[in-house]
Design an enzyme around this catalytic site. Structure first.
Site, PDB file in Angstrom:
ATOM      1  N   GLU A 198     -16.855  11.961  22.872  1.00 14.84           N
ATOM      2  CA  GLU A 198     -15.523  12.368  22.433  1.00 14.84           C
ATOM      3  C   GLU A 198     -15.356  12.470  20.918  1.00 14.84           C
ATOM      4  OE1 GLU A 198     -12.163  12.413  24.532  1.00 14.84           O
ATOM      5  OE2 GLU A 198     -13.848  13.494  25.384  1.00 14.84           O
ATOM      6  N   HIS A 204      -7.240  -2.969   9.980  1.00 18.65           N
ATOM      7  CA  HIS A 204      -8.517  -3.637   9.716  1.00 18.65           C
ATOM      8  C   HIS A 204      -9.329  -3.807  11.006  1.00 18.65           C
ATOM      9  CE1 HIS A 204      -5.940  -5.847   6.409  1.00 18.65           C
ATOM     10  NE2 HIS A 204      -6.221  -4.603   6.048  1.00 18.65           N
ATOM     11  N   GLU A 263       0.826  -1.214   0.000  1.00 13.10           N
ATOM     12  CA  GLU A 263       0.000   0.000   0.000  1.00 13.10           C
ATOM     13  C   GLU A 263       0.860   1.265   0.000  1.00 13.10           C
ATOM     14  OE1 GLU A 263      -2.886  -0.519  -0.727  1.00 13.10           O
ATOM     15  OE2 GLU A 263      -3.606  -2.357   0.223  1.00 13.10           O
ATOM     16  N   HIS A 301     -12.940  -3.407   3.871  1.00 13.99           N
ATOM     17  CA  HIS A 301     -11.493  -3.656   3.985  1.00 13.99           C
ATOM     18  C   HIS A 301     -10.912  -3.098   5.296  1.00 13.99           C
ATOM     19  CE1 HIS A 301      -7.311  -3.833   1.951  1.00 13.99           C
ATOM     20  NE2 HIS A 301      -7.154  -3.569   3.233  1.00 13.99           N
ATOM     21  N   HIS A 314      -2.691   2.319   8.319  1.00 15.71           N
ATOM     22  CA  HIS A 314      -3.809   1.547   7.770  1.00 15.71           C
ATOM     23  C   HIS A 314      -3.961   0.267   8.572  1.00 15.71           C
ATOM     24  CE1 HIS A 314      -6.292  -0.804   5.083  1.00 15.71           C
ATOM     25  NE2 HIS A 314      -5.330  -1.686   4.914  1.00 15.71           N
TER      26      HIS A 314
END
Ligand code: 2HA
Ligand code: ZN
Length: 270
Positions: A169, A141, A116, A210, A139
């Site tokens: 919050e 999951h 990525e 994803h 990044h």
């Protein structure tokens, strides 16, 4: 030359990857992190003229020419970063308008940066254009945010409002809201361009079915953004199927924004 394994940027990177794994956000080789470094910081630990090897990136990012990044490796497991940082992480400098990465340290098994990398580098460029303090792209999951993308409307305003309503919050932590990309093939320049476009207006970008991208000024802040959004998603997944008796109202969200001096994304509150 000091030992690079003692560098604050290294120890924080290792701790962050380890903590993300502990949060179950990064199963197997899931997830990736990139951290922008100053040349002066790198030069305390490495000879910046000693290039180990060069790796083509497959894209151009002229704004990042000459910039240094500590980045996780492709196919590498976050759970292993703490035990073999020199195999699982790499320190690169972009040259050639971003088309080439010069490896200065790491990826000692012959590996390279995350698949990525385009999304990371293009996102750095997009965030730096709006905020020069940006240093991190992350990044992963997280299960509840991912789950939400199967059952919640993917409209960005609707998705953001739901998260804001789940914890007091949220609006304070991410007043810019979350942007959402529909499912796309990952690891491509196309998803990189699309992610960077979304990064121009928010520091959180969901990849439907994803995971999520987050950007921020340091590893803690960037981690905290995901942590807060994921907590909100967890609450929504607990309550969405139950009769809702009350929620945070727009008036209450406005009150929060005023008290904490944040500007909610324009048009997102009534
Ligand atoms: O690098 O998470 O999106 C593993 C991934 C790909
Ligand atoms: Zn992923």
């Amino acid at each position: 030359m000091k030992d690079i394994l003692t560098a604050p940027f290294m120890t924080e990177m290792i701790r962050t990857a380890t903590n993300m794994y502990a949060h179950t956000w990064d199963e197997r080789n899931g997830g990736n992190i990139s951290l922008l470094l100053d040349e002066a910081d790198v030069a305390e630990y490495l000879d910046v003229n000693a290039v180990v090897r060069t790796i083509p990136t497959g894209f151009e990012a002229p704004a990042l020419d000459g910039k240094y990044f500590l980045v996780t490796g492709t196919g590498k497991y976050f759970k292993n970063v703490q035990y073999a940082p020199d195999v699982n992480l790499g320190l690169v400098r972009l040259t050639d308008k971003g088309a080439t990465a010069e490896l200065l340290w790491g990826f000692t098994d012959g590996g390279k940066f995350t698949s990525e990398f385009p999304a990371h580098m293009m996102s750095h460029a997009a965030r730096l254009a709006v905020d020069s303090a940006n240093r991190v792209v992350m990044h992963c999951h997280p299960a509840n945010l991912l789950a939400m993308t199967y059952v919640h409307d993917l409209d960005e305003r609707a998705f953001t409002r739901t998260l804001w309503q789940m914890c007091t919050e949220c609006l304070v932590v991410f007043p810019d809201g979350v942007n959402v990309l529909p499912w796309m093939l990952c690891g491509t320049n196309e998803i990189g361009v699309a992610t960077a476009e979304k990064m121009a207006t928010a520091r959180l970008v969901i990849w439907a079915q994803h995971g999520i991208y987050s950007a921020g000024k340091d590893l803690d802040e960037t981690f905290g953004l995901i942590e807060t959004a994921e907590k909100a998603a967890k609450i929504w997944m607990k309550i969405a199927h139950l009769p809702i008796k009350q929620t945070l109202t727009d008036d209450e969200l406005h009150l929060l924004a005023e008290h904490f001096h944040v500007s909610p994304r324009a048009g997102y509150l009534a």
